[in-house]
Design a protein around this motif. Sequence first.
Motif, PDB file in Angstrom:
ATOM      1  N   ALA A 128       0.682  73.605   9.174  1.00 19.93           N
ATOM      2  CA  ALA A 128       1.971  74.256   9.419  1.00 19.93           C
ATOM      3  C   ALA A 128       2.050  74.601  10.908  1.00 19.93           C
ATOM      4  O   ALA A 128       2.379  75.711  11.303  1.00 19.93           O
ATOM      5  N   GLY A 129       1.671  73.616  11.725  1.00 20.61           N
ATOM      6  CA  GLY A 129       1.589  73.803  13.164  1.00 20.61           C
ATOM      7  C   GLY A 129       0.205  73.502  13.696  1.00 20.61           C
ATOM      8  O   GLY A 129       0.025  73.167  14.871  1.00 20.61           O
ATOM      9  N   ALA A 130      -0.794  73.634  12.838  1.00 19.77           N
ATOM     10  CA  ALA A 130      -2.177  73.253  13.139  1.00 19.77           C
ATOM     11  C   ALA A 130      -2.853  72.914  11.815  1.00 19.77           C
ATOM     12  O   ALA A 130      -2.415  73.362  10.749  1.00 19.77           O
ATOM     13  N   ARG A 131      -3.930  72.131  11.890  1.00 21.24           N
ATOM     14  CA  ARG A 131      -4.609  71.640  10.687  1.00 21.24           C
ATOM     15  C   ARG A 131      -5.749  72.586  10.284  1.00 21.24           C
ATOM     16  O   ARG A 131      -6.561  72.981  11.132  1.00 21.24           O
ATOM     17  N   HIS A 132      -5.823  72.893   8.988  1.00 22.84           N
ATOM     18  CA  HIS A 132      -6.841  73.790   8.466  1.00 22.84           C
ATOM     19  C   HIS A 132      -7.376  73.216   7.157  1.00 22.84           C
ATOM     20  O   HIS A 132      -6.602  72.757   6.317  1.00 22.84           O
ATOM     21  N   LEU A 133      -8.680  73.287   6.983  1.00 22.94           N
ATOM     22  CA  LEU A 133      -9.294  72.892   5.722  1.00 22.94           C
ATOM     23  C   LEU A 133      -9.322  74.098   4.795  1.00 22.94           C
ATOM     24  O   LEU A 133      -9.900  75.135   5.130  1.00 22.94           O
ATOM     25  N   VAL A 134      -8.686  73.981   3.633  1.00 18.05           N
ATOM     26  CA  VAL A 134      -8.636  75.064   2.646  1.00 18.05           C
ATOM     27  C   VAL A 134      -9.753  74.862   1.627  1.00 18.05           C
ATOM     28  O   VAL A 134      -9.846  73.811   0.988  1.00 18.05           O
ATOM     29  N   LEU A 135     -10.595  75.886   1.475  1.00 18.54           N
ATOM     30  CA  LEU A 135     -11.658  75.882   0.477  1.00 18.54           C
ATOM     31  C   LEU A 135     -11.585  77.178  -0.310  1.00 18.54           C
ATOM     32  O   LEU A 135     -11.534  78.268   0.274  1.00 18.54           O
ATOM     33  N   GLY A 136     -11.575  77.082  -1.634  1.00 23.04           N
ATOM     34  CA  GLY A 136     -11.504  78.260  -2.489  1.00 23.04           C
ATOM     35  C   GLY A 136     -12.877  78.755  -2.885  1.00 23.04           C
ATOM     36  O   GLY A 136     -13.721  77.974  -3.344  1.00 23.04           O
TER      37      GLY A 136
ATOM     38  N   LEU B 169     -12.195  65.796  12.389  1.00 24.03           N
ATOM     39  CA  LEU B 169     -11.022  65.845  11.511  1.00 24.03           C
ATOM     40  C   LEU B 169      -9.823  66.520  12.160  1.00 24.03           C
ATOM     41  O   LEU B 169      -8.786  66.686  11.516  1.00 24.03           O
ATOM     42  N   ASP B 170      -9.957  66.933  13.424  1.00 22.51           N
ATOM     43  CA  ASP B 170      -8.889  67.625  14.155  1.00 22.51           C
ATOM     44  C   ASP B 170      -8.447  68.889  13.421  1.00 22.51           C
ATOM     45  O   ASP B 170      -7.255  69.146  13.230  1.00 22.51           O
ATOM     46  N   LEU B 171      -9.422  69.701  13.022  1.00 22.03           N
ATOM     47  CA  LEU B 171      -9.145  70.963  12.342  1.00 22.03           C
ATOM     48  C   LEU B 171      -9.187  72.116  13.337  1.00 22.03           C
ATOM     49  O   LEU B 171     -10.025  72.138  14.239  1.00 22.03           O
ATOM     50  N   THR B 172      -8.314  73.092  13.131  1.00 24.96           N
ATOM     51  CA  THR B 172      -8.333  74.286  13.970  1.00 24.96           C
ATOM     52  C   THR B 172      -9.239  75.350  13.374  1.00 24.96           C
ATOM     53  O   THR B 172     -10.061  75.945  14.070  1.00 24.96           O
TER      54      THR B 172
ATOM     55  N   ALA C 162       0.112  80.362   7.267  1.00 28.75           N
ATOM     56  CA  ALA C 162       1.291  79.519   7.028  1.00 28.75           C
ATOM     57  C   ALA C 162       0.890  78.237   6.314  1.00 28.75           C
ATOM     58  O   ALA C 162       1.541  77.808   5.350  1.00 28.75           O
ATOM     59  N   ALA C 163      -0.190  77.617   6.775  1.00 28.87           N
ATOM     60  CA  ALA C 163      -0.661  76.388   6.142  1.00 28.87           C
ATOM     61  C   ALA C 163      -1.067  76.646   4.696  1.00 28.87           C
ATOM     62  O   ALA C 163      -0.760  75.846   3.797  1.00 28.87           O
ATOM     63  N   PHE C 164      -1.744  77.773   4.458  1.00 30.03           N
ATOM     64  CA  PHE C 164      -2.163  78.085   3.094  1.00 30.03           C
ATOM     65  C   PHE C 164      -0.960  78.349   2.189  1.00 30.03           C
ATOM     66  O   PHE C 164      -0.957  77.955   1.015  1.00 30.03           O
ATOM     67  N   GLY C 165       0.062  79.019   2.720  1.00 24.40           N
ATOM     68  CA  GLY C 165       1.263  79.253   1.920  1.00 24.40           C
ATOM     69  C   GLY C 165       1.891  77.957   1.455  1.00 24.40           C
ATOM     70  O   GLY C 165       2.274  77.814   0.280  1.00 24.40           O
ATOM     71  N   ALA C 166       1.972  76.992   2.357  1.00 18.76           N
ATOM     72  CA  ALA C 166       2.529  75.686   1.991  1.00 18.76           C
ATOM     73  C   ALA C 166       1.647  74.998   0.954  1.00 18.76           C
ATOM     74  O   ALA C 166       2.147  74.418  -0.021  1.00 18.76           O
ATOM     75  N   TYR C 167       0.331  75.069   1.159  1.00 13.62           N
ATOM     76  CA  TYR C 167      -0.623  74.477   0.221  1.00 13.62           C
ATOM     77  C   TYR C 167      -0.490  75.126  -1.162  1.00 13.62           C
ATOM     78  O   TYR C 167      -0.442  74.440  -2.191  1.00 13.62           O
TER      79      TYR C 167
END
Length: 286
Positions: free
Chosen positions: A163-171, A195-198, A233-238
């Motif tokens: 959502a503007g930058a890339r993030h890996l989501v892990l639960g 992986l171009d993650l922030t 923001a990225a997590f909200g979209a996910y």
Amino acid sequence: MTTEVLRYTAFSHDPEGGNPAGVVLDAAGLDEHAMLEIAAGLGYSETAFLTAPPEGFGAQEGRAFTVRYFSPKAEVPFCGHATVATAVALAERIGPGEILLATRAGTVPVSVTSEDGQLRATLTSVEPHTEEIGAADLAEALAALDWPEADLDPEIPPAIAYAGARHLVLGARTRARLADLAYDFARLEALMRRLDLTTVQLVHRAGPTEFHVRDPFPVGGVVEDPATGAAAAAFGAYARERGLVPADAVLTLHQGADMGRPGLLTVELRAGDPRVRVGGAGVRIP
């Protein structure tokens, strides 16, 4: 030339909480090297640098800016907590209201309100998306974190969210797993750069719309980010895309408590609007 570097915390009313950011309201005379040098010297996870908006940028005069974000090691395309900090700093000078920011990730509107003398900023993200992560890359991430696969929450499947930058989501299956964070800095950094993650957004679900999160940030030169608006923001979209929450919802994210800097992030999802709104308080650090 003397550059004034302001210090604000975002996602908290307490200067000792939330995520501190540097803010340079007039960066017109600074090149990339100077910005990086200032960010590295300050040592916060990000510092925001403001210059004039692009020509023809449609916004009220005096309330539109170009902004660039630098960690101590590199420029990042977008940073949520530094955006909140910047908006609060601006509102103290030009008053609450609407602010429009031109970022490397796209146009980001920010709304600042004042309640009982306390300022709160809400940013609207660029359009988000998610993507799968390959099995080998996931295995490498877990190895770097020293997380057994059994510690993952099967209800929060691994994915990369943007959502503007890339993030890996892990639960994380348990709050204890989330609290116990001791990872291989160099190994995780290498994977994230490939992986171009922030950041890596580590998440534990505490309720239907309530989550605890942590964000390792080795590519920025810091072990962990105390409150991460771009990842929120990225997590909200996910979470919306994966059906974890309704399409119209307000999420509460707790972050920073495990670092001694508790912060609170509000994530708003609106049905029919793919963008994500992330809000929180901000205050100057004395």
